[in-house]
Each structure stands twice: as C-alpha cells, then as structure tokens.
Design a protein around this motif. Structure first.
Motif, PDB file in Angstrom:
ATOM      1  N   PHE A  74      -9.097  51.293   7.207  1.00 59.18           N
ATOM      2  CA  PHE A  74     -10.536  51.159   7.378  1.00 59.18           C
ATOM      3  C   PHE A  74     -10.978  51.789   8.696  1.00 59.18           C
ATOM      4  CE2 PHE A  74     -14.152  48.786   9.124  1.00 59.18           C
ATOM      5  CZ  PHE A  74     -15.106  49.069   8.159  1.00 59.18           C
ATOM      6  N   SER A  75     -10.216  51.595   9.758  1.00 58.02           N
ATOM      7  CA  SER A  75     -10.546  52.178  11.053  1.00 58.02           C
ATOM      8  C   SER A  75     -10.533  53.699  10.995  1.00 58.02           C
ATOM      9  CB  SER A  75      -9.567  51.695  12.125  1.00 58.02           C
ATOM     10  OG  SER A  75      -9.685  50.312  12.290  1.00 58.02           O
ATOM     11  N   LYS A  76      -9.592  54.264  10.260  1.00 54.48           N
ATOM     12  CA  LYS A  76      -9.544  55.722  10.114  1.00 54.48           C
ATOM     13  C   LYS A  76     -10.770  56.228   9.363  1.00 54.48           C
ATOM     14  CE  LYS A  76      -4.515  56.060  10.091  1.00 54.48           C
ATOM     15  NZ  LYS A  76      -3.326  56.316   9.270  1.00 54.48           N
ATOM     16  N   CYS A  77     -11.157  55.533   8.309  1.00 54.64           N
ATOM     17  CA  CYS A  77     -12.354  55.930   7.550  1.00 54.64           C
ATOM     18  C   CYS A  77     -13.610  55.783   8.408  1.00 54.64           C
ATOM     19  CB  CYS A  77     -12.492  55.097   6.285  1.00 54.64           C
ATOM     20  SG  CYS A  77     -11.233  55.421   5.060  1.00 54.64           S
ATOM     21  N   ARG A  78     -13.686  54.724   9.181  1.00 51.26           N
ATOM     22  CA  ARG A  78     -14.847  54.502  10.043  1.00 51.26           C
ATOM     23  C   ARG A  78     -14.950  55.590  11.111  1.00 51.26           C
ATOM     24  NH1 ARG A  78     -14.309  49.207  12.609  1.00 51.26           N
ATOM     25  NH2 ARG A  78     -12.931  50.360  13.958  1.00 51.26           N
ATOM     26  N   ALA A  79     -13.813  56.088  11.579  1.00 55.57           N
ATOM     27  CA  ALA A  79     -13.830  57.136  12.598  1.00 55.57           C
ATOM     28  C   ALA A  79     -14.511  58.403  12.096  1.00 55.57           C
ATOM     29  CB  ALA A  79     -12.411  57.449  13.053  1.00 55.57           C
ATOM     30  N   ASP A  80     -14.486  58.623  10.777  1.00 62.19           N
ATOM     31  CA  ASP A  80     -15.154  59.783  10.186  1.00 62.19           C
ATOM     32  C   ASP A  80     -16.571  59.467   9.737  1.00 62.19           C
ATOM     33  OD1 ASP A  80     -12.818  61.243  10.519  1.00 62.19           O
ATOM     34  OD2 ASP A  80     -12.050  60.675   8.542  1.00 62.19           O
ATOM     35  N   SER A  81     -17.044  58.279  10.029  1.00 65.57           N
ATOM     36  CA  SER A  81     -18.336  57.814   9.545  1.00 65.57           C
ATOM     37  C   SER A  81     -19.492  58.538  10.231  1.00 65.57           C
ATOM     38  CB  SER A  81     -18.449  56.310   9.800  1.00 65.57           C
ATOM     39  OG  SER A  81     -19.733  55.851   9.529  1.00 65.57           O
ATOM     40  N   SER A  82     -20.611  58.577   9.529  1.00 63.06           N
ATOM     41  CA  SER A  82     -21.809  59.216  10.077  1.00 63.06           C
ATOM     42  C   SER A  82     -22.451  58.381  11.176  1.00 63.06           C
ATOM     43  CB  SER A  82     -22.825  59.448   8.958  1.00 63.06           C
ATOM     44  OG  SER A  82     -23.220  58.210   8.405  1.00 63.06           O
ATOM     45  N   ILE A  83     -22.062  57.127  11.323  1.00 59.93           N
ATOM     46  CA  ILE A  83     -22.645  56.281  12.358  1.00 59.93           C
ATOM     47  C   ILE A  83     -22.384  56.851  13.757  1.00 59.93           C
ATOM     48  CG2 ILE A  83     -20.689  54.710  12.656  1.00 59.93           C
ATOM     49  CD1 ILE A  83     -22.716  52.453  12.952  1.00 59.93           C
ATOM     50  N   PHE A  84     -21.290  57.567  13.913  1.00 57.55           N
ATOM     51  CA  PHE A  84     -20.955  58.129  15.219  1.00 57.55           C
ATOM     52  C   PHE A  84     -21.716  59.421  15.503  1.00 57.55           C
ATOM     53  CE2 PHE A  84     -16.905  55.846  14.147  1.00 57.55           C
ATOM     54  CZ  PHE A  84     -17.182  54.753  14.953  1.00 57.55           C
ATOM     55  N   LYS A  85     -22.398  59.950  14.515  1.00 58.81           N
ATOM     56  CA  LYS A  85     -23.166  61.173  14.688  1.00 58.81           C
ATOM     57  C   LYS A  85     -24.630  60.895  14.988  1.00 58.81           C
ATOM     58  CE  LYS A  85     -20.141  63.634  11.498  1.00 58.81           C
ATOM     59  NZ  LYS A  85     -19.367  62.662  10.773  1.00 58.81           N
TER      60      LYS A  85
END
Length: 174
Positions: A74-85
């Motif tokens: 889940f952490s790996k998927c979250r790292a690619d999330s649009s929330i960080f953009k």
C-alpha cells in the motif's frame, strides 16, 4: 472564523514515519491478541504430533507477516499517488478543520473535506510531524517544516484546550 491556513505539498517521506509507527503498533497489537490463540495449540500439538505443531506455527507466522506485507505494498502504491502532485491547504476554524487538494495542470477540480472537532479521534505529534486521525479512518498529515512558529503555537493551544485526552507525543527512533 478562520484562525490560520497552511499550504504544502506532501511527499512520500512525510508518510514514512507514520508507516513505521503504524506497523510497529500493529505488530504489537497482533502479538498481544493472537499469540495466546496460536501458542496453546502449538504447545498441545508439540506433545501429540510434531508435524501439526510445525504447520500451526508456520500458519501463525504467515498470519503475522501478511498484514505487514500488505502495508508495504500500500505504501508503494501511495508513493505513486496523485496526492503528492497537488498542493494541500488546511484551514483551521474555531470548530472544524477544512482540507483541500487544489487544482493543478492535471486536475481541474478541487477536493474539499470538512472535519468537525468532534470527529478527531487522536492527535499524534512526532519530532517532524502532526498527525490528525479522524473517525472516518482518514489521516491528516501536517509536516512541521511547513508550520511557522505562530501556527505551531496555535495548534498546541488548540490541543491543550480541546484535545488533551486525545493527544500523544511520539518518541521516534531513527
């Protein structure tokens, strides 16, 4: 009445500390709850049938590791999330908090969420971050590097006046 606003862009590293805290506490909780349930059959089967004891012990180890592996994925998927953009803004009002993900070149809409103070389950503070956990299982992460001295004082006053019994300071080990 709005007291202050914070604006920042989250990074995957901002969540890494919480992931460590969550995984550590989750493992402790599972050990405390599940160890007696697995230990008794293993001990009994150890005297009756060694092969069954090994199978039960293996199943228990796997049951402890699977949630940890799932959290890592889940952490790996979250790292690619649009929330960080997207830029996040957090508005502190007299009786609620408003979070917004602002529009950018890829996302034309704004996402806004209101959290009443009665929805706050827990406030965690570490050396680098504030974590606001809400009753809908959402988490507001506010890195301290984006907080000025005045905002920090206002958050601490808010905690002291309204959330003293829901506040925990975490000693993190790096």
């Amino acid at each position: 009445m709005k007291y202050f606003t914070l604006s920042y862009n989250l990074t995957a590293e901002d969540y890494s500390e919480y992931d460590k805290i969550y995984n550590r506490d989750s493992i402790r909780l599972r050990l405390r709850r599940m160890l007696p349930l697995y230990a008794v059959p293993v001990i009994i089967c150890f005297f009756l049938d060694l092969q069954t004891a090994v199978i039960i012990a293996t199943m228990s180890v796997i049951s402890f590791l699977l949630p940890y592996i799932g959290n890592k994925e889940f952490s790996k998927c979250r790292a690619d999330s649009s929330i960080f953009k997207r830029e996040t803004t957090v508005d502190f009002y007299e009786n609620h908090i408003v979070t917004r993900l602002l529009p950018d070149s890829n996302f034309k809409s704004e996402i806004e969420k209101h959290y009443g103070f009665d929805k706050i389950n827990r406030i965690l503070e570490s050396e680098t971050t504030f974590y606001f956990a809400f009753s809908d299982n959402s988490l507001l992460v506010i890195p301290k590097k984006y907080i000025g001295q005045q905002e920090y004082t206002m958050i601490k006053n808010l905690i002291e006046n309204l959330f003293r019994n829901k506040y925990f300071y975490l000693q993190t080990k790096n």
